[in-house]
Design a protein around this motif. Structure first.
Motif, PDB file in Angstrom:
ATOM      1  N   LYS A 232     -10.553 -35.660 -50.683  1.00  0.00           N
ATOM      2  CA  LYS A 232     -11.365 -36.605 -49.924  1.00  0.00           C
ATOM      3  C   LYS A 232     -10.904 -36.758 -48.479  1.00  0.00           C
ATOM      4  CE  LYS A 232     -13.145 -39.488 -53.677  1.00  0.00           C
ATOM      5  NZ  LYS A 232     -13.207 -40.854 -54.257  1.00  0.00           N
ATOM      6  N   ASP A 233      -9.614 -36.597 -48.216  1.00  0.00           N
ATOM      7  CA  ASP A 233      -9.147 -36.783 -46.836  1.00  0.00           C
ATOM      8  C   ASP A 233      -9.457 -35.575 -45.962  1.00  0.00           C
ATOM      9  OD1 ASP A 233      -7.327 -35.164 -48.148  1.00  0.00           O
ATOM     10  OD2 ASP A 233      -5.565 -36.357 -47.633  1.00  0.00           O
ATOM     11  N   SER A 234      -9.011 -34.394 -46.353  1.00  0.00           N
ATOM     12  CA  SER A 234      -9.209 -33.180 -45.552  1.00  0.00           C
ATOM     13  C   SER A 234     -10.491 -32.437 -45.898  1.00  0.00           C
ATOM     14  CB  SER A 234      -8.030 -32.228 -45.765  1.00  0.00           C
ATOM     15  OG  SER A 234      -8.004 -31.771 -47.113  1.00  0.00           O
ATOM     16  N   GLN A 235     -11.042 -32.705 -47.091  1.00  0.00           N
ATOM     17  CA  GLN A 235     -12.187 -32.001 -47.667  1.00  0.00           C
ATOM     18  C   GLN A 235     -11.915 -30.515 -47.912  1.00  0.00           C
ATOM     19  OE1 GLN A 235     -15.899 -34.976 -46.666  1.00  0.00           O
ATOM     20  NE2 GLN A 235     -16.100 -32.859 -46.041  1.00  0.00           N
ATOM     21  N   VAL A 236     -10.647 -30.132 -47.979  1.00  0.00           N
ATOM     22  CA  VAL A 236     -10.264 -28.774 -48.362  1.00  0.00           C
ATOM     23  C   VAL A 236     -10.551 -28.588 -49.854  1.00  0.00           C
ATOM     24  CG1 VAL A 236      -8.285 -27.232 -48.720  1.00  0.00           C
ATOM     25  CG2 VAL A 236      -8.519 -28.481 -46.585  1.00  0.00           C
ATOM     26  N   VAL A 237     -11.074 -27.413 -50.219  1.00  0.00           N
ATOM     27  CA  VAL A 237     -11.304 -27.104 -51.629  1.00  0.00           C
ATOM     28  C   VAL A 237      -9.951 -26.942 -52.322  1.00  0.00           C
ATOM     29  CG1 VAL A 237     -12.217 -25.418 -53.266  1.00  0.00           C
ATOM     30  CG2 VAL A 237     -13.548 -26.031 -51.238  1.00  0.00           C
ATOM     31  N   ILE A 238      -9.747 -27.740 -53.369  1.00  0.00           N
ATOM     32  CA  ILE A 238      -8.503 -27.674 -54.133  1.00  0.00           C
ATOM     33  C   ILE A 238      -8.660 -26.750 -55.335  1.00  0.00           C
ATOM     34  CG2 ILE A 238      -6.766 -29.008 -55.387  1.00  0.00           C
ATOM     35  CD1 ILE A 238      -6.936 -29.642 -52.400  1.00  0.00           C
ATOM     36  N   LYS A 239      -9.842 -26.804 -55.944  1.00  0.00           N
ATOM     37  CA  LYS A 239     -10.088 -25.987 -57.135  1.00  0.00           C
ATOM     38  C   LYS A 239     -11.571 -25.682 -57.254  1.00  0.00           C
ATOM     39  CE  LYS A 239      -9.674 -27.814 -61.306  1.00  0.00           C
ATOM     40  NZ  LYS A 239      -9.114 -28.340 -62.584  1.00  0.00           N
ATOM     41  N   ASN A 240     -11.870 -24.533 -57.877  1.00  0.00           N
ATOM     42  CA  ASN A 240     -13.247 -24.114 -58.125  1.00  0.00           C
ATOM     43  C   ASN A 240     -13.292 -23.496 -59.515  1.00  0.00           C
ATOM     44  OD1 ASN A 240     -15.077 -21.217 -57.369  1.00  0.00           O
ATOM     45  ND2 ASN A 240     -16.036 -23.194 -57.627  1.00  0.00           N
ATOM     46  N   VAL A 241     -14.233 -23.931 -60.355  1.00  0.00           N
ATOM     47  CA  VAL A 241     -14.328 -23.432 -61.729  1.00  0.00           C
ATOM     48  C   VAL A 241     -15.758 -23.010 -62.023  1.00  0.00           C
ATOM     49  CG1 VAL A 241     -14.119 -24.020 -64.169  1.00  0.00           C
ATOM     50  CG2 VAL A 241     -12.408 -24.857 -62.554  1.00  0.00           C
ATOM     51  N   ALA A 242     -15.904 -21.820 -62.590  1.00  0.00           N
ATOM     52  CA  ALA A 242     -17.215 -21.308 -62.984  1.00  0.00           C
ATOM     53  C   ALA A 242     -17.124 -20.766 -64.403  1.00  0.00           C
ATOM     54  CB  ALA A 242     -17.674 -20.209 -62.036  1.00  0.00           C
ATOM     55  N   ILE A 243     -18.177 -20.994 -65.196  1.00  0.00           N
ATOM     56  CA  ILE A 243     -18.241 -20.488 -66.568  1.00  0.00           C
ATOM     57  C   ILE A 243     -19.152 -19.274 -66.598  1.00  0.00           C
ATOM     58  CG2 ILE A 243     -18.699 -21.039 -68.979  1.00  0.00           C
ATOM     59  CD1 ILE A 243     -16.511 -22.747 -67.698  1.00  0.00           C
ATOM     60  N   ALA A 244     -18.626 -18.142 -67.019  1.00  0.00           N
ATOM     61  CA  ALA A 244     -19.395 -16.898 -67.080  1.00  0.00           C
ATOM     62  C   ALA A 244     -20.263 -16.868 -68.340  1.00  0.00           C
ATOM     63  CB  ALA A 244     -18.451 -15.702 -67.046  1.00  0.00           C
ATOM     64  N   PRO A 245     -21.314 -16.020 -68.352  1.00  0.00           N
ATOM     65  CA  PRO A 245     -22.176 -15.927 -69.539  1.00  0.00           C
ATOM     66  C   PRO A 245     -21.427 -15.585 -70.821  1.00  0.00           C
ATOM     67  CG  PRO A 245     -23.226 -14.870 -67.662  1.00  0.00           C
ATOM     68  CD  PRO A 245     -21.825 -15.214 -67.232  1.00  0.00           C
ATOM     69  N   GLY A 247     -18.685 -16.806 -71.718  1.00  0.00           N
ATOM     70  CA  GLY A 247     -17.882 -17.947 -72.131  1.00  0.00           C
ATOM     71  C   GLY A 247     -16.528 -18.028 -71.455  1.00  0.00           C
ATOM     72  N   SER A 248     -16.154 -17.015 -70.686  1.00  0.00           N
ATOM     73  CA  SER A 248     -14.876 -17.056 -69.993  1.00  0.00           C
ATOM     74  C   SER A 248     -14.960 -18.007 -68.799  1.00  0.00           C
ATOM     75  CB  SER A 248     -14.468 -15.661 -69.515  1.00  0.00           C
ATOM     76  OG  SER A 248     -15.417 -15.142 -68.595  1.00  0.00           O
ATOM     77  N   THR A 249     -13.816 -18.516 -68.394  1.00  0.00           N
ATOM     78  CA  THR A 249     -13.728 -19.447 -67.265  1.00  0.00           C
ATOM     79  C   THR A 249     -13.063 -18.754 -66.087  1.00  0.00           C
ATOM     80  OG1 THR A 249     -13.531 -21.337 -68.768  1.00  0.00           O
ATOM     81  CG2 THR A 249     -12.828 -21.681 -66.506  1.00  0.00           C
ATOM     82  N   TRP A 250     -13.714 -18.809 -64.906  1.00  0.00           N
ATOM     83  CA  TRP A 250     -13.183 -18.198 -63.700  1.00  0.00           C
ATOM     84  C   TRP A 250     -12.720 -19.312 -62.778  1.00  0.00           C
ATOM     85  CZ3 TRP A 250     -13.615 -12.725 -62.504  1.00  0.00           C
ATOM     86  CH2 TRP A 250     -14.147 -11.975 -63.565  1.00  0.00           C
ATOM     87  N   VAL A 251     -11.466 -19.231 -62.376  1.00  0.00           N
ATOM     88  CA  VAL A 251     -10.849 -20.328 -61.623  1.00  0.00           C
ATOM     89  C   VAL A 251     -10.280 -19.837 -60.305  1.00  0.00           C
ATOM     90  CG1 VAL A 251      -9.075 -22.135 -61.670  1.00  0.00           C
ATOM     91  CG2 VAL A 251     -10.255 -21.498 -63.791  1.00  0.00           C
ATOM     92  N   LYS A 252     -10.514 -20.618 -59.251  1.00  0.00           N
ATOM     93  CA  LYS A 252      -9.792 -20.460 -57.986  1.00  0.00           C
ATOM     94  C   LYS A 252      -9.019 -21.756 -57.786  1.00  0.00           C
ATOM     95  CE  LYS A 252     -13.586 -17.887 -55.766  1.00  0.00           C
ATOM     96  NZ  LYS A 252     -14.749 -18.354 -56.551  1.00  0.00           N
ATOM     97  N   THR A 253      -7.718 -21.672 -57.573  1.00  0.00           N
ATOM     98  CA  THR A 253      -6.929 -22.880 -57.399  1.00  0.00           C
ATOM     99  C   THR A 253      -5.999 -22.728 -56.207  1.00  0.00           C
ATOM    100  OG1 THR A 253      -5.423 -24.450 -58.496  1.00  0.00           O
ATOM    101  CG2 THR A 253      -5.147 -22.115 -59.031  1.00  0.00           C
ATOM    102  N   LEU A 254      -5.937 -23.766 -55.385  1.00  0.00           N
ATOM    103  CA  LEU A 254      -5.125 -23.735 -54.175  1.00  0.00           C
ATOM    104  C   LEU A 254      -3.652 -23.670 -54.538  1.00  0.00           C
ATOM    105  CD1 LEU A 254      -5.166 -24.057 -51.022  1.00  0.00           C
ATOM    106  CD2 LEU A 254      -4.911 -26.521 -51.418  1.00  0.00           C
ATOM    107  N   LEU A 255      -2.940 -22.784 -53.874  1.00  0.00           N
ATOM    108  CA  LEU A 255      -1.483 -22.692 -54.055  1.00  0.00           C
ATOM    109  C   LEU A 255      -0.823 -23.678 -53.112  1.00  0.00           C
ATOM    110  CD1 LEU A 255      -1.153 -18.796 -54.254  1.00  0.00           C
ATOM    111  CD2 LEU A 255      -1.077 -20.420 -56.147  1.00  0.00           C
ATOM    112  N   TRP A 256      -0.105 -24.674 -53.669  1.00  0.00           N
ATOM    113  CA  TRP A 256       0.523 -25.707 -52.846  1.00  0.00           C
ATOM    114  C   TRP A 256       1.900 -26.026 -53.318  1.00  0.00           C
ATOM    115  CZ3 TRP A 256      -0.901 -31.100 -54.901  1.00  0.00           C
ATOM    116  CH2 TRP A 256      -1.805 -31.045 -55.959  1.00  0.00           C
TER     117      TRP A 256
END
Length: 256
Positions: A232-245, A247-256
């Motif tokens: 909420k402060d910087s509005q930087v994307v911390i994580k992104n999750v998508a569900i593939a057809p 059923g697998s989960t694809w994740v992007k997560t910020l390294l901090w």
């Protein structure tokens, strides 16, 4: 009140609710100053991208996204976003280089260079115009020099969506309609991004980040929506999750 009158009133209320819901979606046209463009400060963000199926996690790559504010070749100060994808397969690297107008995020040029395991590099370059996206004619080795995609509405660059979301006025109930084009891909289209709530994410070290939760179905309502968490402060994307057809989960997560 008669039955017919009640039916008429009910229909009118339904239309009013529908119109109100539609009016709640805010179009974000190319060239309009973005409310929180000042959130785009020079910085480097690295994301781990992985696929999860059940308890099995497969790392895909580390994705470096660098925000710069600097002069272009003509000496005009621009927003410059440089991306570097290092694949889990040795030797596989993707590089993206994109230029934009300050304040509006209006795209100018986009270059993509992908080096495969064989050591060969594929070069692609695109020029975003008001009514179309075309290949960069003067770019040496450009395999997309003949590319020509009509864009009835000016489009934003889909390969920089994470930074674009950072510049929107995210708030409870906010919904934005954005025309995006993935250079070299399908025709530009409008996509709706919704702030569906907020959530505090906790890192494995105990750090906490209060986030806006943003979703989009990418115009595929039959699929589960993709979800973004933005601080909420910087509005930087911390994580992104998508569900593939599958059923697998694809994740992007910020390294901090």
């Amino acid at each position: 009140m008669s039955f017919i009158s009640r039916v008429a009133l009910g229909a009118a209320l339904a239309l009013a609710v529908t119109a109100s819901a539609q009016a709640a979606i805010t179009p974000v046209p190319v060239g309009q100053p973005l409310a929180r463009f000042d959130k785009l400060q020079p910085a480097t963000h690295r994301y781990l991208r992985y696929r999860q199926m059940g308890d099995t996690i497969t790392p895909l790559d580390v994705w470096t996204r660098e925000i710069r504010i600097e002069p272009d070749k003509a000496g005009v100060k621009r927003l410059h976003i440089v991306q570097h994808w290092d694949g889990s397969t040795p030797g596989v690297v993707k590089k993206l280089d994109s230029w934009f107008e300050l304040g509006t995020f209006r795209p100018f040029a986009h270059e993509r260079r992908v080096t495969g395991k064989d050591g060969q590099t594929k070069i692609e370059g695109f020029d975003f115009k008001p009514d179309r996206i075309v290949g960069l004619k003067d770019m040496e080795g450009n395999t997309t020099a003949a590319y020509d995609m009509a864009s009835p509405q000016p489009a934003f660059n889909f390969e920089t969506d994470m930074e674009f979301l950072q510049a929107l006025p995210l708030a409870k109930g906010y919904e934005a309609s954005v025309v995006f084009h993935h250079p070299g891909g399908e025709a530009p289209a409008a996509y709706v991004f919704k702030v569906t709530g907020s959530e505090v994410l906790t890192s494995s070290a105990g750090g906490k980040v209060d986030c806006w939760v943003v979703t989009t179905d990418y115009n595929h309502p039959e699929m589960k929506p993709t979800t973004f968490w933005l601080a909420k402060d910087s509005q930087v994307v911390i994580k992104n999750v998508a569900i593939a057809p599958d059923g697998s989960t694809w994740v992007k997560t910020l390294l901090w």
